[in-house]
Write an enzyme that holds these catalytic residues in place. Structure first.
Site, mmCIF file in Angstrom:
data_model
loop_
_atom_site.group_PDB
_atom_site.id
_atom_site.type_symbol
_atom_site.label_atom_id
_atom_site.label_comp_id
_atom_site.label_asym_id
_atom_site.label_seq_id
_atom_site.Cartn_x
_atom_site.Cartn_y
_atom_site.Cartn_z
ATOM 1 N N GLU A 113 6.506 1.866 6.579
ATOM 2 C CA GLU A 113 7.175 2.115 7.850
ATOM 3 C C GLU A 113 6.371 3.108 8.698
ATOM 4 O OE1 GLU A 113 11.801 1.829 7.501
ATOM 5 O OE2 GLU A 113 11.074 2.812 5.681
ATOM 6 N N GLU A 133 13.086 -1.744 -0.429
ATOM 7 C CA GLU A 133 14.417 -1.127 -0.425
ATOM 8 C C GLU A 133 15.530 -2.065 -0.881
ATOM 9 O OE1 GLU A 133 11.924 1.428 2.298
ATOM 10 O OE2 GLU A 133 12.078 -0.693 1.765
#
Length: 259
Positions: A113, A133
């Site tokens: 990210e 995730e």
């Protein structure tokens, strides 16, 4: 000792994560150090290009395991924990200078990210990247759900996030995550070549075109960032996350895997 080093090579500023003994895992101290470095680079008129990289064998393994454990124990603190991180990632994206993430080894979870908040990415062919995730019952909430579709397209972004699949440099280049790839020993030179191409262009034109393209590519960015944290608050209190965290710590597959 700071966990971030800064090195100027003429008009190019290298910002280096220096926690190699922990695979440059992103704890609060490291991320805050990055924020300071981003703000300094943004305000320094002598800096024209910013390169973000990691010391040691890996770009970054993502969020520190301790942060994950803290979230599982105190999910109500998620928003307060996340907000300063989001602001720092946004500072990287919003500076009026081109930014490049130079990825070797791996960029996992929050580190991928972070790389997405850069304008471009160079990557070693044998390096890997992934947003894992969903494997533990969460979503990428540091801008991953909001930025990845603009970089690789919606279909590929859905596949990578919803399956938690890890890709190597060659596939990362094929789908558009990596702008350029190279054998590990040639990664520095490949990044330098991209830098030289950027330096050949007028800095104000580069900065303004960057800002317009970011706005066009993510017109609802503020809204989707809020959706990320709202969804994550719900998931952080879920049975799936509790089981996913236990399985991660115990190095086993979670009970929901394969059902």
């Amino acid at each position: 000792m700071s966990l971030v080093a800064v090195e100027d090579r003429g008009p190019v500023r290298h910002i280096v994560m220096t926690r190699p003994e922990k695979r440059n895992a992103l704890n609060r101290e490291l991320v805050e150090g990055l924020g300071d470095a981003f703000r300094e680079a943004a305000g320094d008129d002598t800096v024209r290009v910013v390169i973000l990289r990691g010391e040691g064998p890996m770009f970054s393994s993502g969020m520190d395991v301790g942060s994950l454990r803290d979230l599982s124990e105190s999910p109500d603190g998620l928003r307060d924990f996340r907000q300063p991180l989001i602001e720092i990632y946004n500072e990287l994206e919003e500076m009026m200078k081109p930014t490049i993430a130079q990825i070797h080894g791996a960029a996992i979870g929050g580190a991928m990210e972070l790389a997405l908040a850069c304008d471009m990415r160079t990557m070693a062919e044998d390096a890997v990247a992934g947003l894992l995730e969903t494997r533990i019952g969460l979503i990428p909430d540091l801008g991953g759900c909001s930025r990845l579709p603009a970089v690789v397209g919606l279909g590929i972004a859905k596949e990578l996030i919803m399956t938690g699949r890890v890709i190597d440099g060659r596939e990362a280049h094929r789908v558009g995550f990596a702008n350029r790839i190279a054998p590990p020993e040639e990664l520095d030179a490949t990044t330098d070549q991209l830098v030289n191409e950027l330096l050949a262009c007028a800095p104000m034109a580069v900065g303004l075109s960057k800002r317009i393209m970011d706005t066009a590519a993510k017109p609802a960015f503020g809204t989707t960032l809020e959706q990320e944290v709202t969804a994550q608050e719900f998931l952080a209190k879920s049975a799936d996350f509790a089981e996913g965290t236990r399985a991660f710590q115990e190095k086993r597959d979670p009970e929901f895997a394969g059902q």
